[in-house]
Design a protein around this motif. Structure first.
Motif, PDB file in Angstrom:
ATOM      1  N   GLU A  61       1.101  -1.055  -0.003  1.00  0.00           N
ATOM      2  CA  GLU A  61      -0.041   0.120  -0.120  1.00  0.00           C
ATOM      3  C   GLU A  61       0.679   1.284   0.093  1.00  0.00           C
ATOM      4  O   GLU A  61       0.401   2.298  -0.490  1.00  0.00           O
ATOM      5  N   ARG A  62       2.087   1.190   0.453  1.00  0.00           N
ATOM      6  CA  ARG A  62       2.971   2.358   0.754  1.00  0.00           C
ATOM      7  C   ARG A  62       4.432   2.144   0.170  1.00  0.00           C
ATOM      8  O   ARG A  62       5.419   2.492   0.457  1.00  0.00           O
ATOM      9  N   GLY A  63       4.515   1.366  -1.038  1.00  0.00           N
ATOM     10  CA  GLY A  63       5.792   1.383  -1.589  1.00  0.00           C
ATOM     11  C   GLY A  63       5.939   0.014  -2.535  1.00  0.00           C
ATOM     12  O   GLY A  63       4.816  -0.719  -2.703  1.00  0.00           O
ATOM     13  N   THR A  64       7.105  -0.079  -3.161  1.00  0.00           N
ATOM     14  CA  THR A  64       7.149  -1.420  -4.220  1.00  0.00           C
ATOM     15  C   THR A  64       8.239  -2.206  -3.367  1.00  0.00           C
ATOM     16  O   THR A  64       9.350  -1.907  -3.092  1.00  0.00           O
ATOM     17  N   SER A  81      12.554  -5.885   1.419  1.00  0.00           N
ATOM     18  CA  SER A  81      13.144  -4.609   0.881  1.00  0.00           C
ATOM     19  C   SER A  81      12.380  -3.962   0.086  1.00  0.00           C
ATOM     20  O   SER A  81      11.513  -4.499  -0.806  1.00  0.00           O
ATOM     21  N   MET A  82      12.177  -2.611   0.294  1.00  0.00           N
ATOM     22  CA  MET A  82      11.008  -1.739  -0.504  1.00  0.00           C
ATOM     23  C   MET A  82      11.967  -0.284  -1.028  1.00  0.00           C
ATOM     24  O   MET A  82      12.707   0.193  -0.405  1.00  0.00           O
ATOM     25  N   GLU A  83      11.389  -0.032  -2.357  1.00  0.00           N
ATOM     26  CA  GLU A  83      11.821   1.112  -2.951  1.00  0.00           C
ATOM     27  C   GLU A  83      10.848   2.060  -2.783  1.00  0.00           C
ATOM     28  O   GLU A  83       9.513   1.718  -2.876  1.00  0.00           O
ATOM     29  N   ARG A  84      11.146   3.416  -2.355  1.00  0.00           N
ATOM     30  CA  ARG A  84      10.204   4.487  -2.002  1.00  0.00           C
ATOM     31  C   ARG A  84       9.028   4.009  -1.338  1.00  0.00           C
ATOM     32  O   ARG A  84       7.828   4.215  -1.437  1.00  0.00           O
ATOM     33  N   SER A  85       9.502   3.460   0.023  1.00  0.00           N
ATOM     34  CA  SER A  85       8.595   3.057   1.031  1.00  0.00           C
ATOM     35  C   SER A  85       8.083   4.110   1.517  1.00  0.00           C
ATOM     36  O   SER A  85       8.723   5.378   2.025  1.00  0.00           O
ATOM     37  N   GLY A  86       6.862   4.408   1.920  1.00  0.00           N
ATOM     38  CA  GLY A  86       6.200   5.192   2.634  1.00  0.00           C
ATOM     39  C   GLY A  86       6.020   4.923   4.262  1.00  0.00           C
ATOM     40  O   GLY A  86       5.451   5.461   4.988  1.00  0.00           O
ATOM     41  N   TRP A  87       6.667   3.744   4.628  1.00  0.00           N
ATOM     42  CA  TRP A  87       6.582   3.151   5.786  1.00  0.00           C
ATOM     43  C   TRP A  87       7.438   3.513   6.817  1.00  0.00           C
ATOM     44  O   TRP A  87       8.725   3.688   6.320  1.00  0.00           O
ATOM     45  N   THR A  88       7.240   3.641   8.082  1.00  0.00           N
ATOM     46  CA  THR A  88       8.400   3.492   9.071  1.00  0.00           C
ATOM     47  C   THR A  88       8.069   2.234   9.637  1.00  0.00           C
ATOM     48  O   THR A  88       7.141   1.459   9.241  1.00  0.00           O
ATOM     49  N   ALA A  89       9.234   1.801  10.461  1.00  0.00           N
ATOM     50  CA  ALA A  89       8.895   0.621  11.063  1.00  0.00           C
ATOM     51  C   ALA A  89       7.782   0.640  12.136  1.00  0.00           C
ATOM     52  O   ALA A  89       6.919  -0.400  12.149  1.00  0.00           O
ATOM     53  N   ALA A  90       7.357   1.716  12.689  1.00  0.00           N
ATOM     54  CA  ALA A  90       6.267   1.689  13.559  1.00  0.00           C
ATOM     55  C   ALA A  90       4.928   1.800  12.804  1.00  0.00           C
ATOM     56  O   ALA A  90       3.931   1.335  13.145  1.00  0.00           O
ATOM     57  N   LEU A  92       4.346   0.562   9.779  1.00  0.00           N
ATOM     58  CA  LEU A  92       4.083  -0.802   9.269  1.00  0.00           C
ATOM     59  C   LEU A  92       3.630  -1.752  10.243  1.00  0.00           C
ATOM     60  O   LEU A  92       2.876  -2.501   9.936  1.00  0.00           O
ATOM     61  N   GLN A  93       4.407  -1.673  11.374  1.00  0.00           N
ATOM     62  CA  GLN A  93       3.883  -2.413  12.477  1.00  0.00           C
ATOM     63  C   GLN A  93       2.333  -2.260  12.876  1.00  0.00           C
ATOM     64  O   GLN A  93       1.457  -3.251  13.005  1.00  0.00           O
ATOM     65  N   THR A  94       2.101  -1.075  12.969  1.00  0.00           N
ATOM     66  CA  THR A  94       0.544  -0.625  13.249  1.00  0.00           C
ATOM     67  C   THR A  94      -0.412  -1.184  12.286  1.00  0.00           C
ATOM     68  O   THR A  94      -1.122  -1.886  12.329  1.00  0.00           O
ATOM     69  N   ALA A  95       0.133  -1.007  10.983  1.00  0.00           N
ATOM     70  CA  ALA A  95      -0.873  -1.653   9.782  1.00  0.00           C
ATOM     71  C   ALA A  95      -1.057  -3.222   9.927  1.00  0.00           C
ATOM     72  O   ALA A  95      -1.844  -3.677   9.431  1.00  0.00           O
ATOM     73  N   ILE A  96       0.099  -3.730  10.163  1.00  0.00           N
ATOM     74  CA  ILE A  96       0.149  -5.266  10.351  1.00  0.00           C
ATOM     75  C   ILE A  96      -0.674  -5.678  11.269  1.00  0.00           C
ATOM     76  O   ILE A  96      -1.716  -6.623  11.190  1.00  0.00           O
ATOM     77  N   ARG A  97      -0.461  -5.161  12.444  1.00  0.00           N
ATOM     78  CA  ARG A  97      -1.308  -5.473  13.504  1.00  0.00           C
ATOM     79  C   ARG A  97      -2.799  -5.141  13.319  1.00  0.00           C
ATOM     80  O   ARG A  97      -3.490  -5.956  13.997  1.00  0.00           O
ATOM     81  N   ALA A  98      -3.247  -4.203  12.683  1.00  0.00           N
ATOM     82  CA  ALA A  98      -4.506  -3.856  12.494  1.00  0.00           C
ATOM     83  C   ALA A  98      -5.258  -4.751  11.856  1.00  0.00           C
ATOM     84  O   ALA A  98      -6.511  -4.731  11.647  1.00  0.00           O
TER      85      ALA A  98
END
Length: 125
Positions: A61-64, A81-90, A92-98
């Motif tokens: 949803e936020r990168g390739t 590994s992601m290119e042009r990621s819009g995630w931070t670790a925090a 991405l963790q929140t999105a996965i947990r959700a």
């Protein structure tokens, strides 16, 4: 005779990843942890609409995604590994947990998953 570049710096910092190819790349270490605190064996969750399929859709949803590695053991570990990621670790963790406790056709939990931002490592750790 080979040309020797002048003022060529090999790296900016030891222990961090240098990118010579293009867009910035981020590396995420993800451990899928279920609501009962056990890790999910992802090797059994690779088919369409199972946990990995839904997880990859969320990550993208936020990168390739350039590369992914699913650990060949019952560790719940994924390296991405992601290119042009819009995630931070925090984030991405929140999105996965959700994604919750009923992910995919097998209704697997990912609600206690852990994400960290890492550097490139070309070994099996």
């Amino acid at each position: 005779m080979p040309i020797e570049p002048k003022n060529f710096k090999v790296t900016n910092a030891i222990g961090s990843t240098d990118n010579f190819a293009g867009a910035e790349v981020q590396f995420f270490h993800i451990t899928i942890v279920q609501s009962d605190s056990s890790v999910l064996d992802l090797r059994a969750e690779l088919d369409f609409n199972e946990t990995m399929h839904n997880l990859i859709r969320t990550i993208m949803e936020r990168g390739t995604i350039l590369y992914q590695r699913i650990d060949n053991a019952a560790t719940g570990r994924i390296d991405v590994s992601m290119e042009r990621s819009g995630w931070t670790a925090a984030t991405l963790q929140t999105a996965i947990r959700a994604m919750g406790d009923t992910v995919g056709v097998n209704s697997k939990s990912v609600s206690l998953s852990v994400v960290s931002l890492t550097e490139l490592k070309l070994d099996n750790s």
